[in-house]
Design an enzyme around this catalytic site. Structure first.
Site, short mmCIF file in Angstrom:
data_model
loop_
_atom_site.label_atom_id
_atom_site.label_comp_id
_atom_site.label_asym_id
_atom_site.label_seq_id
_atom_site.Cartn_x
_atom_site.Cartn_y
_atom_site.Cartn_z
N TYR A 131 -34.50 28.22 -28.04
CA TYR A 131 -33.41 27.26 -27.90
C TYR A 131 -33.47 26.18 -28.98
O TYR A 131 -32.65 25.27 -28.99
CB TYR A 131 -33.44 26.59 -26.53
N HIS B 18 -39.47 36.29 -23.03
CA HIS B 18 -38.03 36.02 -23.11
C HIS B 18 -37.21 37.31 -23.18
O HIS B 18 -36.16 37.42 -22.53
CB HIS B 18 -37.74 35.15 -24.34
N SER C 147 -27.36 30.81 -15.42
CA SER C 147 -25.89 30.87 -15.35
C SER C 147 -25.39 31.09 -13.92
O SER C 147 -24.51 31.91 -13.68
CB SER C 147 -25.36 31.99 -16.26
N PRO C 148 -25.93 30.35 -12.94
CA PRO C 148 -25.47 30.53 -11.55
C PRO C 148 -24.01 30.12 -11.37
O PRO C 148 -23.35 30.57 -10.42
CB PRO C 148 -26.40 29.63 -10.75
N LEU C 149 -23.52 29.28 -12.29
CA LEU C 149 -22.12 28.86 -12.23
C LEU C 149 -21.26 29.66 -13.22
O LEU C 149 -20.15 29.25 -13.56
CB LEU C 149 -22.00 27.36 -12.52
N GLY C 150 -21.80 30.80 -13.67
CA GLY C 150 -21.04 31.64 -14.60
C GLY C 150 -20.73 30.91 -15.89
O GLY C 150 -19.59 30.97 -16.39
#
Length: 321
Positions: A57, A127, A206-209
């Site tokens: 990152y 990763h 990405s639980p909220l897409g």
């Protein structure tokens, strides 16, 4: 903040963690350093003790996490990753440069320890799988690093089932990090069963897409050129139109619970399995508070069953690239 067990490691983490990737990578220009230090420390004040970063990152991301959490080091669990050294163009397409040889891992961990300003990493993920290195060799290196006190536990990200089984037989895997949300439910097919069989935690990125399920983005939303969402399939107008029924369902439940769509999505995810730990990311304090308070939203069994039944009848376009 409710707590959850991190696999069989003996560590406990907040039910919702904080993914720090977007502070430097994937969502536009790097965020202001001072503001991000404040945000990370505010997360600790709110009961979040689980923080996720990676060398890929940007080195500054590990440095940021290390700086922000230095005063609370003994109160938090820090996860970072090895195995991706960068990107290169192959036939005009970006390709990850992968290296999980034992020697390379040892170089990578020394760099991460320095950037994070710690003597030991709590959770060290591979990763991405290196096709040129057998899982047993990676796991053996992890076993050595644990014995040397440089890491407490290790995990994998987006690894195949067989790879995980082979690696776990050499050195127990504590967690697997994969995408999971209402619109990306692939892990339910095989991976959840493996997590239950081996006692592995499932850390959901990405639980909220990528923000899609928060309902805060529309067909008219404009993104910076270096923001991944500018070319991700789920943010294309036709996909948004197709998935509007899902967004409407989430909004309806949120109104009935006097909460927000993001909180409903996170509460739904926590209700699926006791070993799921979502790590939504943000660079905004109000979003941080909104997300973390999602752990306080109580969905009844009837709520969850009703949501799952409705979801099962939807033809969701799960395009994510």
């Amino acid at each position: 903040m409710q707590m959850r067990k991190l696999g069989n490691s003996g560590l406990e983490v907040s039910a919702i963690g904080l993914g720090c990737m977007g502070m430097d990578h994937a969502y536009g220009k790097p965020a202001d350093r001072n503001e991000m230090v404040k945000l990370i420390r505010r997360a600790v004040e709110l009961g979040c003790n689980f923080f996720d970063t990676a060398a890929f990152y940007g080195q500054s991301n590990e440095e940021l996490v290390g700086e922000a959490l230095a005063p609370q080091r003994d109160q938090v669990v820090i996860a970072t990753k090895f195995g991706i050294l960068g990107q290169e163009a192959v036939d005009g397409q970006p390709q990850l440069i992968l290296n999980s040889t034992p020697d390379s891992i040892r170089e990578q961990i020394e760099d991460s320890l320095k950037r994070l300003k710690v003597n030991c990493i709590d959770l060290y993920y591979q990763h991405r799988v290196d096709p040129n290195v057998e899982p047993e060799a990676v796991a053996e290196t992890m076993k050595d690093l644990i014995a040397e006190g440089k890491i407490k536990t290790w995990g994998v990200s987006n690894a195949p089932i067989d790879y995980m089984k082979r690696a776990h037989a050499v050195c127990s895997i504590t967690a697997t990090q994969n995408q999971y949300s209402m619109m990306w439910r692939e892990p339910e097919k095989e991976l959840f069963e493996l997590c239950e069989e081996l006692g592995i935690a499932f850390v959901a990125y990405s639980p909220l897409g990528n923000g899609f399920l928060s309902g805060k983005y529309t067909k008219e939303t404009k993104y910076d050129e270096d923001d991944y969402r500018s070319f991700m399939g789920r943010f294309k107008p036709d996909v948004i139109d197709h998935n509007q029924v899902l967004l409407d369902l989430i909004t309806q439940v949120a109104k009935s619970k006097n909460s927000t769509p993001a909180q409903v999505v996170l509460a739904w995810e926590l209700a699926q399995k006791p070993y799921i730990i979502p790590i939504p990311g943000t660079t905004k304090l109000n979003r941080l508070e909104e997300n973390l308070y999602g752990a306080d939203l109580k969905l009844t069994k009837e709520d969850v069953d009703r949501l799952n039944e409705a979801l099962s009848k939807m033809e969701i376009d799960s395009t994510h690239f």
